[in-house]
Design an enzyme around this catalytic site. Structure first.
Site, PDB file in Angstrom:
ATOM      1  NE  ARG A 327      -3.915  -2.294   2.470  1.00  0.00           N
ATOM      2  CZ  ARG A 327      -3.674  -3.512   2.499  1.00  0.00           C
ATOM      3  NH1 ARG A 327      -2.390  -4.340   1.606  1.00  0.00           N
ATOM      4  NH2 ARG A 327      -4.735  -4.630   2.322  1.00  0.00           N
ATOM      5  N   GLY A 395      -1.267 -11.925  -5.095  1.00  0.00           N
ATOM      6  CA  GLY A 395      -2.932 -11.922  -5.325  1.00  0.00           C
ATOM      7  C   GLY A 395      -2.789 -10.316  -4.884  1.00  0.00           C
ATOM      8  CD  GLN A 470      -5.787  -9.521  -1.429  1.00  0.00           C
ATOM      9  OE1 GLN A 470      -7.150 -10.730  -2.176  1.00  0.00           O
ATOM     10  NE2 GLN A 470      -4.848 -10.649  -1.087  1.00  0.00           N
ATOM     11  CG  ASP A 616      -2.396 -13.812   5.249  1.00  0.00           C
ATOM     12  OD1 ASP A 616      -3.489 -14.398   4.015  1.00  0.00           O
ATOM     13  OD2 ASP A 616      -2.686 -13.175   4.688  1.00  0.00           O
ATOM     14  NE  ARG A 688       1.198 -15.545   3.946  1.00  0.00           N
ATOM     15  CZ  ARG A 688       1.547 -14.709   4.624  1.00  0.00           C
ATOM     16  NH1 ARG A 688       2.187 -14.680   5.608  1.00  0.00           N
ATOM     17  NH2 ARG A 688       1.220 -13.567   4.184  1.00  0.00           N
TER      18      ARG A 688
END
Length: 737
Positions: A327, A395, A470, A616, A688
């Site tokens: 961002r 993504g 998102q 996440d 992950r």
């Protein structure tokens, strides 16, 4: 031996043709090798050195006895050579070549060969060579790990393309296909034009009256740039003529860009000069990365082997927050003024976002040890990218950029790697279409994403069916360009980095309950941003220290945004000993040092309200559940099935392979804690999951071997080194591909 190839005929026994002979001999690609060269001395040398079994006196003779004929002659010789082989070439024979301009080869073949003969033609171009030339420079390994581009004519008979592809693969090449006209355009820019420029520069300086002084004081850069001007002038004379149209097009583009750069220097436009230089440097670094991958092809997949470890001790700093890094680039690019970022995550995902904005004309300096300077262009200052924006595996990049690009005046397209091409996009594209965006995906609803610019967006009120930061962020970014108010209502709170950063940049974002809104047309002002350490990366160490007896770790400067601390809340509910120290605020984000000590964990039903706040971190939490006493049950987490992998199923499969009872459910999983055995698991390329099973190796009775771990670099570069420093025992292996 390549099935069906008895006799290989090679016309032209120079560097490339000779290397074909040597490689075919070494790999057993054919039963017999016959050669021809215009120079009788070369023919004799080829026989004497064993490069060929025999030579012929004429081209017609070699064509008559060859099952596969390789044409390795100068470009302007193709019409004459094809005319000669046409007299004796058997209709069932195969023909390929090594020319670097394909349309001229195909045109000459269509004029010289009969329809049956043409059915055996599969043009090829090996992207391989040497500064040396001639048969003496030929090498059996010249094609190994290098590309050979096939440019099928569409007129080949059944099986011809497969046979020629198999032949080049047998020689060790990475075989790819491309349309002939596209090939000629690409090679004109990446090979032919650079050679032309090198020749032109040397010729320009050689014509100066003080050329001796110029050459005497020329530095290594001049030598390196002009090295390719030492190539064979006759060969390049032929190539420039054979690929004249594409070479001229490339020259025109280069001259246009050169004039623009000259004009920028003339008018002292440092911003434009810096834009060109930073974009060029980044592009060259990307090229060098691809070149390294190509020269080491096939790149073996990475495997982690996690085999226990000592109690985890010490003070660690994990990489910067990926969400905030993304961002910071996006908002800094469309802000007015210079945005400075510290702690930027130099992982592949965040770098993909950075490159996308460079491709849209934004000057970005760095990253240099986490420091980035962004020369903002304002809300409407982005420039049309020259090609599709490639965002790799990210993504976040493709979804957030969909919203931002929907408001631009130009058309755009985004694509990514094989994994990203399976990620669903409709949950973003459908509400954007309601705002007036003209946006398309593949039929599956997955990337690539194509957006038509120039439309007028209107604000909408959107009730999100599934909590997703998102989706929310994409709509808020589109809302900057929309008329009126854009409002999003979340079914549950999600990370609010976009809202916080938008406010920091001067856009008044309002939140009432779960409703977030902004007005279009706000002007963003540059800021100084400090990116905190990523709690998603810290999660692996929070779990690792919790499950390993005797552990105590201090993780410094971690972002503890309330919309991201679900992992801490869930671990504490399970009995983890985690305390926050030195709580503070940096750049609008709450930050703290996290101290975690070993504690006995117990299974729990995970509160659904915490699911979006830890979405996440669940791969790491599943490992904590596997080490806990009792049963842990997760529900309301269907979002996990559309991440980099189906994280519910992949984690369930992996835990089962390690002897842990794990029952996947449509929206979650049930895990009964117990002993963990060693074994093999597959991360399916999900970073992950790879790191989560590396943590599981701490408590396993034997080594945990985790396949397909290369993508760990997308979010956590240096993970293995940091984990081992803390006390874990992880090693990487390059698995056989």
């Amino acid at each position: 031996m390549n099935e069906g190839i008895g006799t290989l005929g090679v016309i032209g026994l120079g560097l490339i043709g000779g290397s074909v002979c040597l490689a075919a001999r070494e790999t057993g690609a054919c039963a017999r090798i016959v050669g021809w060269n215009r120079n009788p001395a070369v023919r004799e040398e080829a026989c004497r050195t064993g490069a060929v079994d025999a030579v012929t006196a004429t081209i017609a003779e070699i064509a008559a006895e060859s099952d596969l004929l390789v044409l390795a002659v100068p470009m302007l010789s193709f019409p004459a050579v094809l005319g000669e082989i046409a007299t004796t070439l058997r209709p069932g024979s195969l023909v390929t070549d090594v020319g670097s301009a394909k349309l001229s080869v195909i045109t000459a073949a269509e004029e010289a060969l009969t329809g049956e003969q043409l059915a055996g033609l599969v043009p090829a171009h090996p992207i391989a060579g040497s500064e040396r030339s001639g048969l003496a420079a030929a090498r059996a390994d010249l094609f190994r790990g290098h590309k050979v581009i096939l440019t099928p004519t569409g007129k080949e008979r059944a099986g011809a393309l497969a046979q020629v592809r198999a032949f080049w693969k047998t020689l060790g090449a990475d075989v790819q296909e491309m349309d002939a006209d596209h090939h000629d355009d690409v090679l004109a820019m990446t090979s032919h034009l650079p050679h032309l420029l090198a020749y032109a520069l040397v010729d320009s300086l050689a014509g100066e009256k003080d050329s001796r002084e110029i050459f005497r004081y020329a530095a290594g850069g001049f030598r390196d740039f002009t090295r390719i001007a030492s190539s064979d002038p006759i060969m390049w004379h032929d190539i420039f003529r054979a690929n004249r149209v594409s070479v001229l097009s490339g020259m025109d583009l280069f001259l246009s860009r050169l004039r623009n750069l000259r004009d920028a220097i003339d008018r002292a436009d440092g911003e434009e000069v810096l834009r060109v230089l930073t974009r060029a440097r980044a592009s060259r670094e990307y090229f060098l990365q691809l070149l390294e991958e190509r020269e080491n092809r096939p790149a073996p997949p990475v495997t982690f082997v996690s085999a226990g470890g000592a109690p985890l001790q010490g003070t660690l700093r994990v990489p910067g927050d990926k969400s905030i890094s993304h961002r910071s680039i996006m908002l800094g690019s469309i802000a007015e003024g210079m945005t400075e970022v510290d702690g930027f995550l130099e992982g592949e995902d965040a770098l993909a976002t950075l490159q996308a904005f460079r491709d849209m004309g934004v000057v970005i300096e760095g990253p240099d040890q986490g420091r980035v300077r962004i020369h903002g262009v304002g809300l409407h200052g982005l420039q049309p990218p020259r090609a599709a924006l490639y965002v790799g595996n990210s993504g976040t990049s493709i979804r957030l950029l969909s919203g931002l690009l929907a408001g631009q005046s130009f058309d755009s397209e985004m694509s990514g790697d094989e994994s990203l091409a399976r990620r669903p996009m409709r949950r973003v594209t459908e509400p954007l279409a309601r705002m007036g965006a003209v946006i398309e995906t593949a039929e599956s609803g997955c990337p690539p994403v194509r957006i038509r610019g120039g439309g007028r967006l209107r604000g909408i009120h959107y009730d999100m069916p599934v909590a997703s930061a998102q989706v929310k962020s994409a709509l808020l970014l589109a809302g900057l360009y929309a008329q009126g108010e854009t409002a999003v209502t979340e079914p549950a709170p999600t990370r609010d980095h976009s809202e916080r950063m938008l406010r920091a940049f001067g856009c008044p974002v309002q939140r009432v309950g779960n409703r977030i809104s902004l007005q279009g047309g706000a002007t963003l002002r540059a800021q100084r941003i400090t990116v905190p350490a990523d709690i998603s990366s810290a999660a692996f160490f929070l779990v690792a220290a919790s499950i390993q007896p005797g552990s105590e770790l201090l993780l410094t400067g971690v972002g503890v945004n309330p919309t991201r601390t679900g992992v801490i809340d869930i671990l504490r509910l399970m009995g983890a000993d985690i305390t926050l120290e030195q709580e503070r605020e940096e750049g609008g984000e709450p930050v703290a040092d996290l101290r975690v000590r070993h504690a006995a964990l117990r299974g729990i039903p995970i509160p659904e309200a915490l699911v979006p706040l830890a979405i996440d971190e669940f791969p790491a939490l599943f490992v904590a559940a596997a080490c806990a006493e009792g049963e842990t049950v997760l529900t309301g987490a269907e979002e996990l099935r559309v991440k980099e992998s189906d994280r519910i199923q992949v984690m369930a499969d992996g835990l089962a392979a390690l002897g842990v009872e794990a029952e996947p459910r449509p929206d979650g999983i049930r895990i009964r804690g117990g002993a963990i055995s060693g074994g093999h698991v597959d991360s399916h390329g999900d970073h992950r999951i790879a790191m989560a099973f590396a943590v599981a190796g701490l408590r396993a009775s034997g080594p945990v071997i985790i396949a397909n771990c290369a993508n760990v670099a997308t979010s956590f570069p240096g993970f293995v080194a940091l984990a081992n420093r803390a006390g874990m025992k992880i090693r990487t292996e390059e698995a056989e591909s």
